[in-house]
Design an enzyme around this catalytic site. Structure first.
Site: not given
Ligand code: CO
Ligand code: CO
Length: 345
Positions: A13, A16, A45-46, A63, A86, A134-135, A222
């Site tokens: 998966c 990070k 923070d988030d 994200d 978030d 968007g991109h 979260d």
């Protein structure tokens, strides 16, 4: 049919970057200061928060990741619910979003991308969020996510590092999405359970956030890639408090401990444990598969928040009434100092 999870290199998966490597990359960089930046990289923070007026600030987050499920529509829904999370974890209301698309134009049919985007849009619609643009880039591996902007009152920001002794901790979604999606690659997960887990990941943290906003919440975050204990560790570091977790009270999807015992653990689980294990004291009565579960990297996991112990009953009742039926008290903030996490059975 293309099995999306088979197209992900390494089969793992979305890992990070290791926090230590990220720190090294950021270390010494001159980050501009700004009086209106209320939450930024100085105290991560988030999500980031920037004040626009005395009564309005914007909350920003981003994200994206490769697919962890095979159905493109579900993948889009999960990626969107995860990207919005978030904003909810900060106490904000998401308002606008932009798509981020990496797509292998030569290796995959464009109808798959269309389904991913439809899935994302369906969740944005549910959340009342407007897609503003968007991109996209051509990339060997499909990845999708969003950058999201929300609104918040500058004095009503829910931070993660503000635990107080006497508070209890509540988690709103079950753990185990990393282990389940790993087991699913081996064909071990029944379609019924997979449906439950997919719906869990595609569920917005919005209802939980609406309840939490009306309660005297101390700290909130979260649970995502660093796992339950990784995100709890972020709450504990710098809080001056220690916490005690009851592992058997932590909500989990059925089967995860058995698959964990079989070694079906995502790579991110091991790095989460290596990174934060030094802060955690496990009672020997807690079986290893249960310990592992607490480090399992989550996709679109629940909110983890603290509030005074005497409010716990009301909080659970309100969460259950709002449809957040998996919410449970998982531990408490202890009075002693030391910034440790103790896990009992
Ligand atoms: Co977060
Ligand atoms: Co985040």
């Amino acid at each position: 049919m293309t099995r999306l999870t088979r197209t992900v290199r390494g089969g793992g998966c979305a890992a990070k970057l290791p926090p230590a490597d990220l720190d090294r990359a950021l270390c010494g960089l001159e980050i501009p200061v700004d009086d209106d930046l209320l939450v930024g990289l100085q105290h991560p923070d988030d999500a980031g928060v920037y004040r626009v007026t005395d009564s309005l600030a914007i909350v920003q987050t981003v994200d994206f990741f490769p697919p962890m499920v095979d159905d493109p529509f579900d993948f889009g829904r999960i990626a969107a619910a995860n990207a919005l999370s978030d904003i909810y974890a900060m106490g904000g209301t998401p308002r606008t979003a932009m798509n981020l698309v990496m797509f292998p134009s030569k290796g995959m049919d464009f109808s798959i991308l269309r389904r991913v985007l439809e899935g994302g849009l369906s969740v944005l619609r549910e959340a009342g969020v407007v897609l503003v643009g968007g991109h996209s880039i051509d990339d060997p591996e499909l990845k999708y996510g969003l950058s999201v902007t929300g609104f918040i009152h500058p004095e009503r920001i829910l931070k993660k590092r503000s635990l107080s002794p006497g508070e209890v901790l509540i988690l709103t979604k079950p753990l185990g999405t990393g282990i389940v999606t790993t087991a699913a690659r081996g064909g071990l997960v029944s379609p019924d359970l997979m449906r439950v887990v997919v719906e869990g990941m595609a569920t917005l943290n919005r209802n939980a956030a609406h309840v939490i906003r009306e309660l005297p919440v101390g700290a909130c975050t979260d649970v995502t890639g660093f796992g339950f204990l990784g995100h709890l560790a972020e709450m504990v570091v710098g809080s001056g408090s220690s916490v005690v977790i009851s592992a058997s009270a932590v909500p989990a999807y059925p089967g995860v401990e058995e698959w964990g015992a079989m070694g079906l653990l995502p790579a991110g689980l091991h790095s989460n444990r290596a990174f934060r294990g030094c802060m955690v004291d496990f009672d020997p009565a807690v079986p290893l598969p249960l310990q592992d579960l607490l480090f399992d990297p989550q996709t679109s996991g629940g909110l983890l928040f603290s509030l005074p112990g005497e409010q716990a009953g009301d909080a659970l009742r309100l969460l259950h009434e709002a449809g957040v039926r998996t919410a449970a008290v998982v531990g408490m903030v202890a009075s002693r100092d030391g910034e440790r996490i103790t896990v009992t059975l």
